[in-house]
Design a protein around this motif. Structure first.
Motif, PDB file in Angstrom:
ATOM      1  N   PRO A 161       1.239   3.028  -3.980  1.00  0.00           N
ATOM      2  CA  PRO A 161       0.167   3.878  -4.517  1.00  0.00           C
ATOM      3  C   PRO A 161      -0.401   4.843  -3.465  1.00  0.00           C
ATOM      4  O   PRO A 161      -0.947   5.891  -3.816  1.00  0.00           O
ATOM      5  CB  PRO A 161      -0.906   2.857  -4.942  1.00  0.00           C
ATOM      6  CG  PRO A 161      -0.668   1.672  -4.062  1.00  0.00           C
ATOM      7  CD  PRO A 161       0.834   1.620  -3.866  1.00  0.00           C
ATOM      8  N   GLY A 162      -0.263   4.494  -2.171  1.00  0.00           N
ATOM      9  CA  GLY A 162      -0.900   5.302  -1.125  1.00  0.00           C
ATOM     10  C   GLY A 162      -0.064   6.491  -0.695  1.00  0.00           C
ATOM     11  O   GLY A 162      -0.613   7.538  -0.323  1.00  0.00           O
ATOM     12  N   VAL A 163       1.254   6.343  -0.713  1.00  0.00           N
ATOM     13  CA  VAL A 163       2.116   7.395  -0.167  1.00  0.00           C
ATOM     14  C   VAL A 163       3.210   7.819  -1.158  1.00  0.00           C
ATOM     15  O   VAL A 163       3.297   8.986  -1.533  1.00  0.00           O
ATOM     16  CB  VAL A 163       2.773   6.953   1.169  1.00  0.00           C
ATOM     17  CG1 VAL A 163       3.725   8.034   1.677  1.00  0.00           C
ATOM     18  CG2 VAL A 163       1.708   6.649   2.211  1.00  0.00           C
TER      19      VAL A 163
ATOM     20  N   GLU B 296       0.818  -1.225   0.000  1.00  0.00           N
ATOM     21  CA  GLU B 296       0.000   0.000   0.000  1.00  0.00           C
ATOM     22  C   GLU B 296       0.849   1.271   0.000  1.00  0.00           C
ATOM     23  O   GLU B 296       0.385   2.332  -0.417  1.00  0.00           O
ATOM     24  CB  GLU B 296      -0.914   0.039   1.237  1.00  0.00           C
ATOM     25  CG  GLU B 296      -2.061  -0.943   1.178  1.00  0.00           C
ATOM     26  CD  GLU B 296      -2.955  -0.832   2.410  1.00  0.00           C
ATOM     27  OE1 GLU B 296      -2.631  -0.056   3.341  1.00  0.00           O
ATOM     28  OE2 GLU B 296      -3.981  -1.522   2.440  1.00  0.00           O
TER      29      GLU B 296
ATOM     30  N   LEU C  25      -7.496   3.219   0.858  1.00  0.00           N
ATOM     31  CA  LEU C  25      -6.045   3.376   0.713  1.00  0.00           C
ATOM     32  C   LEU C  25      -5.588   4.698   1.325  1.00  0.00           C
ATOM     33  O   LEU C  25      -4.571   4.757   2.030  1.00  0.00           O
ATOM     34  CB  LEU C  25      -5.662   3.322  -0.774  1.00  0.00           C
ATOM     35  CG  LEU C  25      -4.170   3.470  -1.085  1.00  0.00           C
ATOM     36  CD1 LEU C  25      -3.367   2.298  -0.526  1.00  0.00           C
ATOM     37  CD2 LEU C  25      -3.953   3.590  -2.600  1.00  0.00           C
TER      38      LEU C  25
ATOM     39  N   SER D  59      -3.171   4.990   4.542  1.00  0.00           N
ATOM     40  CA  SER D  59      -1.923   5.738   4.363  1.00  0.00           C
ATOM     41  C   SER D  59      -1.777   6.815   5.438  1.00  0.00           C
ATOM     42  O   SER D  59      -0.685   7.018   5.981  1.00  0.00           O
ATOM     43  CB  SER D  59      -1.883   6.376   2.972  1.00  0.00           C
ATOM     44  OG  SER D  59      -1.919   5.366   1.978  1.00  0.00           O
TER      45      SER D  59
END
Lengths: 196, 196
Positions: free
Chosen positions: A182-184, A179, B152, B156
Motif C-alpha cells: 500500500p505504501g509504494v 508496507e 505509511l 515508504s
C-alpha cells in the motif's frame, strides 16, 4: 578428485552463512564446519572466500525465481505485484532478520571487493531490466500511461523494496515488509485489485 | 585519567572506519591506528567495539542535521524534500560508496548484536516519526490530503531512500541518488516545484 556432491554442500552452507551473517561475518571455517567438512578441504572447491561468495550470489538469484516475471498467464501489473509478494513470503519464510542477500552484500562489499561489487551491481541491473520489461508490457496492455519513465519506475520499486527489507531486518516484523504494497507499489503503479 | 580530546579522536576515527568498512570490516586496531593511538589505549575510552559503535551511530545521527526538519521558514513538503536533498549532497560529499551508516548497520548487525540492532531500529523509528510530523504539517497547510496514511507515507519515503543509497553504493554514481526525487518523493507526495 573432489566429489561434486560435497561442493554442493559447501555452496548450500555458504549461502546459509552469508545470508545470515553477511560476508565479513562468515569465515571459511564457519562454512566448512556447517557443511561438516575439514577446513582444508575448502580449497578443493573454491580458490577463495570471494569466489565462493560469487557462486552463492548466483544461487541466491536463482532461488528468487525471476522467471515468474515472464509468466504470461497473469496480466503485467498483477504479475509484477505477485513477484514482490513472492519475495516477501520468501523472506518471511527464511526469517526477515536475514533480509535480501543482494542488499546485504551491496552494503558490505562495495568498499572491499571489486568483483563482488560488480556482481551485486549486475544483480541490481538485471533485476531492474526484468521489472522494466514487465512495465513495458503493462503500457502495451493499457495498464500504465505511455508517458511513464519505465526504467525510473522499475528502479524506484526495487530501491523501495530493498530499503523495506533493510528496515524489516531490525524490526524483525513481517508487517514492515507488507508496507511496501500500500505504501509504494500500489501508489507508484496505480495498481488496484481487480473486483472479483 | 584519559584526555577527553583523545576520546573524540577515537570516535571520529571509528565513525570514519565504520562508515567506510562496516561493523565487521573494522577492527579496534584499525580505529586506534587511524586515531594514532596504541591499541591498548582503546579501553580507556570504551569497554567494547559494540559500545564504540553505539556512540558512532549517535554521532552519525547528529551529523545528518535532523533539526532542518523543524525549520519553519520553508513550507512542509519543500522542507521535507530539502531534507532528502541535504542527505543526498552529504552522501555525495562523503562518497556514495559509503552509503547510509544506519542502513549499513541495519544490514550487518541485525543478526549479531541485540544492542546495536535496537539502536538502529530506534534510529529508523525516530526518523520516520520526524518525517511523519512534517507530513502532518503538510496536511494542516493543505499540501496533502487528510485521507493519507502519514506514517505509511513516511516509512515508504525512508525505505525508498535507504534502498536508493544501497544501490548507489554499488553503482558509485550520484545519479542513482538523484532518482529518488522524480522516482519516489515527487509522485508519492504529489510535490511539484513552486513556479518562481
Amino acid at each position: 578428485m573432489p566429489r561434486p556432491s560435497l561442493r554442493e554442500e559447501v555452496v548450500a552452507a555458504a549461502l546459509d552463512q552469508f545470508h545470515l551473517r553477511g560476508y565479513n561475518g562468515s569465515g571459511v571455517k564457519d562454512v566448512t564446519d556447517a557443511a561438516g567438512l575439514p577446513k582444508g578441504s575448502f580449497y578443493n572447491y573454491f580458490s577463495s572466500k570471494e569466489e565462493m561468495a560469487l557462486e552463492t550470489l548466483r544461487r541466491y538469484g536463482i532461488g528468487r525465481e525471476f522467471e515468474r516475471l515472464q509468466d504470461r498467464t497473469l496480466p503485467p501489473l498483477a504479475r509484477l505485484r505477485a513477484h514482490f509478494v513472492f519475495l516477501g513470503q520468501d523472506v518471511v519464510r527464511l526469517g526477515v532478520i536475514r533480509g535480501c542477500m543482494i542488499g546485504n552484500f551491496a552494503s558490505e562489499v562495495a568498499t572491499q571487493s571489486p568483483a563482488l561489487r560488480e556482481a551485486v551491481a549486475a544483480g541490481f541491473t538485471g533485476w531492474i531490466n526484468k521489472v522494466t520489461e514487465v512495465l513495458r508490457e503493462a503500457v502495451q496492455r493499457g495498464e500504465l500511461s505511455p508517458e511513464r519513465d519505465l526504467e525510473l519506475l522499475a528502479s524506484s520499486l526495487v530501491h523501495a523494496w530493498e530499503g523495506t527489507l533493510l528496515h524489516a531486518k531490525v524490526t524483525g516484523d513481517m508487517r514492515t515488509v507488507d508496507e511496501f504494497f500500500p505504501g509504494v507499489f500500489d501508489p507508484l503503479t496505480g495498481y488496484s485489485d481487480p473486483v472479483s
